[in-house]
Design an enzyme around this catalytic site. Sequence first.
Site, PDB file in Angstrom:
ATOM      1  N   GLU A  51       1.115  -0.673  -5.191  1.00 56.95           N
ATOM      2  CA  GLU A  51       0.047   0.300  -5.428  1.00 56.95           C
ATOM      3  C   GLU A  51       0.748   1.651  -5.539  1.00 56.95           C
ATOM      4  O   GLU A  51       1.006   2.320  -4.544  1.00 56.95           O
ATOM      5  CB  GLU A  51      -0.961   0.279  -4.273  1.00 56.95           C
ATOM      6  CG  GLU A  51      -2.190   1.129  -4.530  1.00 56.95           C
ATOM      7  CD  GLU A  51      -2.304   2.337  -3.619  1.00 56.95           C
ATOM      8  OE1 GLU A  51      -3.115   3.220  -3.931  1.00 56.95           O
ATOM      9  OE2 GLU A  51      -1.584   2.402  -2.616  1.00 56.95           O
ATOM     10  N   ASP A  62       0.824  -1.202   0.000  1.00 56.47           N
ATOM     11  CA  ASP A  62       0.000   0.000   0.000  1.00 56.47           C
ATOM     12  C   ASP A  62       0.863   1.257   0.000  1.00 56.47           C
ATOM     13  O   ASP A  62       1.955   1.286   0.570  1.00 56.47           O
ATOM     14  CB  ASP A  62      -0.893  -0.016   1.247  1.00 56.47           C
ATOM     15  CG  ASP A  62      -1.894   1.106   1.268  1.00 56.47           C
ATOM     16  OD1 ASP A  62      -2.722   1.177   0.343  1.00 56.47           O
ATOM     17  OD2 ASP A  62      -1.856   1.928   2.207  1.00 56.47           O
TER      18      ASP A  62
END
Length: 643
Positions: A363, A313
């Site tokens: 990401e 993330d």
Amino acid sequence: MAENEYFYIEEGEMDAYLFHEGTFYRAYEFMGAHPYKKGRKKGHRFTVWAPRAREVFLVGDFNQWDSVSLPMKRIGTSGLWQIIITTAEEYDKYKYRIIAEDGEVLMKADPFGFHMDTRPLTDSKIFDIKGYQWNDREWMKKRGKKLYTRPISIYEVNLLSWRQKEGNIQFSYIELARELVKYVKKMGFTHIEFMPLSEHPLDASWGYQITGYYAPTSRFGTPKDLMFLIDQCHQNDIGVIMDWVPAHFCKDDYGLARFDGTYLFESLDKAKAENEQWGTLNFDYTKPEVFSFLISNAMYWHDYYHIDGLRMDAVAYMLYLDFGGKDIRNSFGGRENLEAIEFIKRLNSVVFKHYPDTMMIAEESTAWPKVSHPVDEGGLGFNFKWNMGWMNDILKYMALDPIYRKDHHGALTFSMMYAFSENFILPFSHDEVVHGKKSMVEKMPGSYEQKFANLRLLYQYMFAHPGKKLLFMGNEIAQFLEWREYESIEWQLLDLEPHKLMQKFVSDLNGLYRDETTLYELDTTYDGFQWIDHSNSQESIISFERLDKAGERLICIFNFTPVPRPAYPIGVLEEGTYRTVLTSDHKRYGGSTERVKRYKAKPESFHGRDLSIRIDLPPLAAIYLKLDRKPQNEHKTGGNNYD
């Protein structure tokens, strides 16, 4: 507690050295709470990093939470403290009572704890992480084979809200091993991606603000219950990816924040430590111990949970010092976070050294080059990257009234300029259906029927576009509400025909994707893609071909307006009859096409090709066509035989 109920050992200095050097990549085998046996001495060993603490005490069920009866001892001159106690049992709760330099008293959960109490309780629990009997040998042998040239269709899941029992009671890991695995297999997805499984205090953080990096959340059961869930996925040929958050952590006073009374896991520079965007604290990558902590954590999920990949993330936030809006520069005056870049490269190098068959997914939302390229080729070392540019462009385009789409035609075609610069995953994730962004079907313009037609068109375009696929739960049934973590997705919508047919469409799309080699074999190279026509902006129609290694072609045609185009010309390369493999407009999915046609190539030049077919192109529809090479009674592609 009597003195003989705890003791110290003169060992562990090499482990401490490696931890402080930042090269202890399985630090969880030493840190935290572990069963201990040496000769006649046995018990549980506890080790914690608190370099600036004046004193550290172990407190828990085993000493009735007495504040001073179990003093821990430094390992040599290191910043690690240790004690072995003889009275502890599995599931006993415990914490570290840390006396800071200034006398402040802190009660901290174990950063390396394998199990934690269920929120709102915050204690660590003793848990023997070893001993689960895995039954996924066949999956583990094959999981990494042909990773880039096979179909990967990911179902992203939040366990709290995927499906709930009466009274908004969530399923356990054990129940999910039956219900979720059965559903994902039926729908034809190849992988499940779990939003962060690590322990976290607040449901509304979705798991992205963590207090227990080594403790799977106890909301759904024990660590070995989670192992059982993953084992069941593997036994059903479903891979498991976990969202992982090495950028920042929450400020809760029992967690990592100011762990020994000073900024320890975070930077001593408050400007770098504070993450105002999410109200959290950033990890400090200048500290070798943070390398040991985080890289060990990535290894831990692979070692003990057989995770098939980590989706990292907020990579962009890690790469750029000023990504959160601060004016921070590195020692050379640049924006790049040099220490974070080094951490990312080291992390990926270590993980792939031990697990070359895993997926490390970034990401990452910027144009940083070579994100999914090997470190020794100048890359960051991931092997996949979310294609955020494609996702943003296509969702903005689809939200337009079709009358205006002709003025934004580049949103359909631009992604092919960079589609093979990285190993991309195309994500329609949870982030796109929250915070006022609307659900996928609600983003679509037009009447009720047109919304569904637009969404089917979008999904069929997504599966034709180069790159692996990801859909968030609820997207497959055209949920109308935005996702809310505190309640189940709207399964009751399946009582309504349009939603039931959308689910059928996604299932068939997954089935076709898995069977149709043209859609995945050459996913990472221009050899697998060829434009037929990208210039028809006035009618908002594009067409291209996907190719496999044998040279087979799948013709993909998309009409992004509600205007039917009868006898629409498509240039082809080979003589013969072309049959429909899949159309989003078929009546079985809620469209208007009842019986599809075959199209015979004729010597009429279009799109720079000597041959062409003329097809009836429905409004707001996608069509896949293939040259018919088999006798009529042998047609079978992905279960979608329209003959």
